[in-house]
Design an enzyme around this catalytic site. Structure first.
Site, PDB file in Angstrom:
ATOM      1  N   THR A 192      36.070  -7.463 -40.760  1.00 42.10           N
ATOM      2  CA  THR A 192      37.331  -6.752 -41.402  1.00 42.10           C
ATOM      3  C   THR A 192      37.031  -7.190 -43.130  1.00 42.10           C
ATOM      4  OG1 THR A 192      39.592  -6.324 -42.309  1.00 42.10           O
ATOM      5  CG2 THR A 192      39.097  -7.914 -41.910  1.00 42.10           C
ATOM      6  N   TYR A 193      37.364  -5.691 -43.107  1.00 48.37           N
ATOM      7  CA  TYR A 193      37.378  -5.900 -44.674  1.00 48.37           C
ATOM      8  C   TYR A 193      38.557  -5.255 -45.932  1.00 48.37           C
ATOM      9  CZ  TYR A 193      32.552  -4.201 -43.127  1.00 48.37           C
ATOM     10  OH  TYR A 193      30.769  -4.624 -42.554  1.00 48.37           O
ATOM     11  N   CYS A 233      21.291   7.975 -20.365  1.00 45.09           N
ATOM     12  CA  CYS A 233      20.103   7.954 -22.192  1.00 45.09           C
ATOM     13  C   CYS A 233      18.769   7.343 -22.179  1.00 45.09           C
ATOM     14  CB  CYS A 233      20.896   6.490 -22.546  1.00 45.09           C
ATOM     15  SG  CYS A 233      20.905   5.458 -24.477  1.00 45.09           S
TER      16      CYS A 233
HETATM   17  C1  LIG Z   1      37.804   0.080 -37.663  1.00 48.96           C
HETATM   18  C2  LIG Z   1      38.981   0.288 -39.406  1.00 48.96           C
HETATM   19  C3  LIG Z   1      39.950   0.715 -39.041  1.00 48.96           C
HETATM   20  C4  LIG Z   1      38.823  -1.419 -39.637  1.00 48.96           C
HETATM   21  C5  LIG Z   1      39.423  -1.747 -41.370  1.00 48.96           C
HETATM   22  N1  LIG Z   1      38.393  -0.433 -42.226  1.00 48.96           N
HETATM   23  C6  LIG Z   1      39.238  -2.976 -41.517  1.00 48.96           C
HETATM   24  O1  LIG Z   1      37.868  -3.401 -42.335  1.00 48.96           O
HETATM   25  O2  LIG Z   1      39.246  -3.430 -40.668  1.00 48.96           O
END
Ligand SMILES: CC(C)C[C@H](N)C(=O)O
Length: 492
Positions: free
Chosen positions: A386-387, A121
């Site tokens: 998470t979103y 790397c």
């Molecule tokens: C890696 C993704 C599947 C995560 C998803 N957008 C979430 O907010 O949990």
């Protein structure tokens, strides 16, 4: 056999693409390929990252506070798509590089260089060559391992095992390091070194997995910088030759079909959640599913073409690593599938017997104060991040999917959670995603844009970076678990 001669003589002048193995440059000073996109990542359109950065004051604050180089480097820019995580990352990195600790500052950077060199790397090597010199390191050491004190050189073995086959680390390796007379390592020093090694192996996964471009501004390296070998060759633009097409075939469909795929994936996630509530699977069945997944990961091959090079014939890798190999020994040593080790069959690492929370964490913290807390915070952060989105869908519980990603990485390192049903991995992770995961985690230098593009076509770049964060941290934790278990065994 005969190939050896010509390749060896060629190795002085040629450099091959990590991906298609075409010659990238003939002369060490000329770079033949340009990154595919400008900006911090070759995989992500510049404006997606930059837009996020300009609105984010928090990132600027974090850089001022915790960046060792004092500037917004490409890694930080890409990671700033997830500011919350970025904070944990920078804090722990700052702590291991800059705060009071067992090792002298320049040694820390040298260890980072040794770790990054295991994956060729050059991005990280260049960065830490600069930092090594800035913190008062002896320039001569940058000529390679032969020029560093024996004590530092002795880390080579654990660097190698940790990077590629951490399950082979035993208490004997630890004993050797702590009991070699004048060159011995104290346990706190060793723990500091192990944390650095694991951090930089994992970060190399992030760099390649996210297609991080070389920094634009030249550093202060006095000629010790490497030409970037992890830039991307034109082969990435073509839809052919470079990867095992069969591995990706299942995903070679158009947008419409991939939309259907997204819905199907969400449907499977929902079903798994419901099943969990009512179904009980027997212990034996759970064991079988883990073994099966472990075995199957063997057949997830990143770019079959690479394996057509016989393993005993390492000239090609030698050519590739010409500049980098001075920081390591035994460059041909790489990941070997855990599951392939048939007869000798190493026992599965039962995560319950040695967990990060109950064992690793307290050992680390005892020997190298506070780093345990920082790492713990970072692991929790990434695991819970998470979103609640899936591409354009909102309010989705993505726990099962994120857990499958994390546990699949541990599975490839032989680590098993006996309360986890590995059937979920199989249902949730499509083959092209498994190829990507295995490449990024085990052979990061082989990651291509095409691998990155070929899974989850409906998802955003930010979500793919999120995936990389999970892979990186899962890898780091796996390495630490093996190393710390060996240290515990040495102590008892
Ligand atoms: C890696 C993704 C599947 C995560 C998803 N957008 C979430 O907010 O949990």
């Amino acid at each position: 056999m005969n190939r050896g001669g010509s390749s060896a003589s060629a190795s002085a002048n040629y450099l091959l693409c990590t991906n298609c193995r075409k010659v990238l440059r003939k002369d060490k000073r000329i770079r033949m390929s340009q990154p595919l996109t400008r900006g911090p990542s070759a995989f992500i359109p510049e404006k997606e990252v930059v837009q996020a950065n300009t609105v984010d004051e928090r990132t600027n604050f974090l850089v001022e506070e915790y960046s060792t180089s004092g500037r917004l480097d490409n890694i930080t820019q890409v990671m700033s798509l997830h500011t919350q995580y970025l904070e944990s990352f920078l804090r722990s990195q700052f702590y291991m590089l800059r705060m009071d600790g067992p090792l002298p500052l320049p040694d820390r950077h040298y260890i980072a260089i040794m770790a990054a060199a295991r994956h060729q790397c050059s991005y990280l090597i260049n960065m830490h060559v600069d930092e090594f010199l800035k913190t008062g390191g002896i320039a001569e050491w940058l000529n390679g391992l032969e020029y560093v004190p024996q004590r530092l050189r002795n880390l080579n073995e654990i660097n190698k095992l940790l990077a590629h086959r951490p399950w082979l680390i035993t208490k004997e390796h630890i004993q050797k390091l702590v009991k070699t007379g004048e060159n011995n390592w104290s346990l706190p020093e060793l723990v500091h070194a192990v944390v650095l090694l694991a951090h930089y192996h994992a970060l190399a996964s992030f760099v390649f997995g996210s297609g991080i471009n070389p920094e634009r501004e030249p550093g202060i390296s006095n000629g010790f910088r490497l030409i970037s070998v992890n830039s991307f060759c034109v082969c990435d633009l073509a839809n052919d030759n470079n990867i095992d097409n069969a591995s990706l075939a299942g995903n070679n469909f158009g947008i419409v079909e991939s939309l259907g795929e997204l819905e199907a994936l969400m449907e499977r996630m929902k079903r798994l959640q419901e099943d969990r509530e009512d179904g009980e699977t027997t212990c034996e069945e759970m064991t079988t599913r883990f073994e099966q997944e472990k075995k199957e990961s063997l057949f997830v091959v990143p770019g079959e073409t690479f394996h057509s090079f016989p393993h005993s014939d390492f000239e090609d890798d030698m050519i590739l690593t010409a500049d980098v190999s001075r920081y390591i020994e035994d460059p041909g040593f790489g990941y070997e599938d855990f599951a392939r080790r048939g007869e000798e069959h190493l026992p599965t690492f039962r995560a319950q017997d040695y967990t990060w929370e109950n064992h690793g964490f307290s050992l680390v913290n005892r020997l190298y104060s506070d780093i345990g807390h920082l790492l713990d915070e970072k692991f929790r952060m990434v695991y819970n991040l998470t979103y609640n989105t899936m591409a354009t869908h909102e309010d989705v519980d993505t726990t099962t999917l994120r857990r499958a990603l994390f546990n699949y990485v541990h599975c490839m390192f032989g680590i098993r959670y006996d309360d986890y049903d590995y059937g979920e991995v199989n249902q949730l992770l499509e083959r092209s995603l498994k190829v990507y995961i295995k490449t990024v985690t085990c052979y990061p230098e082989r990651t291509t844009k095409r691998m990155y593009d070929s899974y989850w076509r409906q998802f955003t770049h930010s979500e793919k970076v999120h995936v990389n964060l999970l892979l990186m941290e899962a890898r780091m934790q796996a390495e630490l678990l093996y190393a710390l278990r060996a240290i515990t065994r040495h102590l008892t």
